[in-house]
Design a protein around this motif. Structure first.
Motif, short mmCIF file in Angstrom:
data_model
loop_
_atom_site.label_atom_id
_atom_site.label_comp_id
_atom_site.label_asym_id
_atom_site.label_seq_id
_atom_site.Cartn_x
_atom_site.Cartn_y
_atom_site.Cartn_z
N PHE A 143 32.61 -2.68 -0.34
CA PHE A 143 31.39 -3.29 -0.87
C PHE A 143 31.73 -4.47 -1.77
CE2 PHE A 143 28.45 -3.59 -4.51
CZ PHE A 143 27.31 -4.01 -3.84
N VAL A 144 32.69 -4.28 -2.66
CA VAL A 144 33.08 -5.35 -3.58
C VAL A 144 33.63 -6.54 -2.79
CG1 VAL A 144 34.70 -5.98 -5.42
CG2 VAL A 144 33.49 -3.79 -5.53
N ARG A 145 34.45 -6.27 -1.78
CA ARG A 145 35.02 -7.36 -0.98
C ARG A 145 33.93 -8.10 -0.22
NH1 ARG A 145 38.58 -3.24 0.18
NH2 ARG A 145 38.06 -3.10 2.40
N ASN A 146 32.94 -7.36 0.30
CA ASN A 146 31.88 -8.03 1.06
C ASN A 146 31.01 -8.90 0.15
OD1 ASN A 146 30.80 -6.72 4.18
ND2 ASN A 146 30.13 -8.68 3.31
N ILE A 147 30.80 -8.46 -1.09
CA ILE A 147 30.07 -9.28 -2.05
C ILE A 147 30.87 -10.54 -2.38
CG2 ILE A 147 29.30 -9.39 -4.45
CD1 ILE A 147 27.39 -7.87 -2.63
N ILE A 148 32.17 -10.38 -2.53
CA ILE A 148 33.04 -11.54 -2.79
C ILE A 148 32.96 -12.53 -1.63
CG2 ILE A 148 35.44 -12.29 -3.02
CD1 ILE A 148 35.94 -9.65 -4.57
N TYR A 149 33.06 -12.03 -0.40
CA TYR A 149 32.96 -12.90 0.77
C TYR A 149 31.62 -13.63 0.80
CZ TYR A 149 37.08 -10.93 3.18
OH TYR A 149 38.34 -10.57 3.56
N ASP A 150 30.54 -12.91 0.48
CA ASP A 150 29.20 -13.49 0.57
C ASP A 150 28.99 -14.59 -0.46
OD1 ASP A 150 26.57 -13.02 2.05
OD2 ASP A 150 25.89 -13.04 -0.04
N ILE A 151 29.56 -14.39 -1.64
CA ILE A 151 29.36 -15.35 -2.73
C ILE A 151 30.39 -16.47 -2.71
CG2 ILE A 151 29.38 -15.62 -5.25
CD1 ILE A 151 28.17 -12.80 -5.43
N VAL A 152 31.66 -16.11 -2.52
CA VAL A 152 32.75 -17.08 -2.61
C VAL A 152 33.09 -17.67 -1.23
CG1 VAL A 152 35.17 -17.40 -3.26
CG2 VAL A 152 33.69 -15.92 -4.64
N GLY A 153 33.02 -16.83 -0.20
CA GLY A 153 33.38 -17.27 1.14
C GLY A 153 34.70 -16.68 1.59
N TYR A 154 34.74 -16.15 2.80
CA TYR A 154 35.96 -15.55 3.33
C TYR A 154 37.11 -16.54 3.36
CZ TYR A 154 39.38 -14.20 6.84
OH TYR A 154 40.56 -13.95 7.49
N GLU A 155 36.82 -17.78 3.75
CA GLU A 155 37.88 -18.78 3.91
C GLU A 155 38.63 -19.01 2.61
OE1 GLU A 155 34.76 -19.10 4.80
OE2 GLU A 155 34.90 -19.02 6.99
N LYS A 156 37.90 -19.07 1.49
CA LYS A 156 38.56 -19.30 0.20
C LYS A 156 39.44 -18.12 -0.20
CE LYS A 156 35.20 -22.50 -1.86
NZ LYS A 156 34.26 -22.72 -2.99
#
Length: 402
Positions: A210-223
């Motif tokens: 969940f934490v990782r998916n929130i990070i991806y959604d806000i910051v972006g997977y590529e970054k």
């Protein structure tokens, strides 16, 4: 997949001890040189001990009512399933390794991600065996990165793919601000329904996702995927997501003072109406839980517009398995078209197949569920090392925030 703090301390102290000598090859046992036909003959009449996550009752029922009888009927092999959190399983294997115990209780372990990385680096696994399995060779795309790597770690044939998982948040669509499509709409849901949302601590596999998916959604997977495994650099980049998690914290269940220990606890809270959301790595399991009355009819899955995390889960053998032949027959059966098709039905489990459908006959393809839920936009997991860094940052900056 809870890893309690005490367990973590024991586990990590063992890891440091073992990694220091990880250059040594396991001398206790090695993968048999026999071909699969001989392996099946040797396994006949034996007992195989399967250890893995036991918190999904739909999956447990499928395994006990389908897999166990099939293994007995087809191969005269008795399978015993032990449901256990992965932290406990890892501690068992680490303890055995440290004590030099060559007679283990586990024959097949359900594993992936950072736990596979730890097991591989600490020589807790028997060795490379997948090339011996007909189901792996005949039906799996053995060149696929999903199969050859696990959270960025080369599998080297030491674990066999069993199923695919897609993370999602499950929520009651009857509640206020019920249309969740991204982190912002999730925040609106949380704030509009105070005390009715939470997530497991990151020592739980799904809470960490969940934490990782929130990070991806806000910051972006590529970054995130391009970052070095450096805690300070990672913290700098993911800070907006950490700020987000702290912003919603006062609106969580128990005002964010405590978090569920694992997904099983959160599922029970959702079933009892204590919270209005839970989460899962298996989108297809929701229909089965609705049908059994475990989840309410208004349960809906979240498709994050920037993607949902997807990964593969695997099966392996510990270094001190007492029945590697029986273990390999079980693993091969679990990858067979027959077993893979059975588990795609939501009333059984709803787990997505790892097989390459182009390698199946038309008749075999028809045995698979046509109603499987697949979230169209998926994003891969970060490296196992990155997962650990993110978990440390969450613990420091969210869980223990003043």
């Amino acid at each position: 997949m809870l890893r309690k703090i005490v367990g973590m301390i024991v586990c990590f102290s063992m890891i440091f001890t073992l990694v220091g000598c990880s250059g040594k090859e396991n001398s206790e046992a090695k993968v048999t040189d026999a071909d699969f036909e001989e392996i099946v003959k040797t396994a006949e009449g034996t007992t195989v001990n399967f250890y893995g996550y036991g918190g999904d009752e739909v999956m447990n029922k499928w395994f006990d009512s389908y897999v166990i009888p099939q293994m007995k009927e087809k191969y005269n092999i008795t399978v015993k399933r032990t449901g256990m959190n992965i932290d406990e399983i890892m501690n068992m294997m680490l303890s055995d390794k440290q004590a030099g115990n060559t007679e283990g209780n586990i024959d097949v372990v359900w594993i992936n991600g950072e736990n596979f990385k730890t097991a591989k680096e600490s020589n807790l696994l028997l060795g490379s065996f997948t090339d011996k399995l007909p189901s792996y060779n005949n039906y799996v795309n053995t060149e696929s990165e999903d199969v050859t790597t696990d959270f960025g770690v080369s599998t080297d044939g030491m674990e066999a793919p069993w199923g695919k998982s897609q993370f999602t948040v499950v929520y009651d669509s009857n509640r206020k601000n019920r249309n969740i499509t991204d982190s912002e709409s999730l925040k609106n849901f949380v704030k509009s329904n105070p005390g009715k949302f939470t997530y497991p601590v990151v020592s739980d596999f799904t809470g960490s996702a969940f934490v990782r998916n929130i990070i991806y959604d806000i910051v972006g997977y590529e970054k995130v995927s391009s970052l070095p495994e450096d805690k300070e650099k990672v913290k700098e980049v993911i800070q907006p997501a950490i700020d987000y998690l702290n912003e919603i914290k006062p609106y969580l269940w128990n005002e964010g003072k405590t978090y569920p220990a694992d997904l099983s606890q959160l599922d029970n809270m959702y079933s009892d109406g204590e919270v209005d959301a839970t989460m899962t790595y298996n989108c297809n399991s929701i229909r089965g839980k609705i049908d059994t009355g475990e989840f309410r009819d208004s349960s809906k899955i979240t498709e994050f517009k920037n993607g949902n995390i997807t990964n593969v889960h695997f099966l392996s053998m510990p270094f001190n398995t007492q029945n590697q032949e029986g273990a390999m027959v079980l693993i091969d059966f679990l990858m067979s078209p027959e077993a893979q098709a059975s588990k795609t039905f939501t009333e059984n489990w709803g787990d997505a197949t790892v097989l390459d459908m182009d390698k199946l006959s038309d008749k075999e393809k028809k045995e698979f569920s046509a109603d499987s839920v697949v979230i169209e936009k998926s994003v891969p997991e970060p490296s196992a090392g990155m997962v650990s860094i993110i978990e440390e940052i969450w613990t420091d900056e969210v869980l223990n925030a003043k």
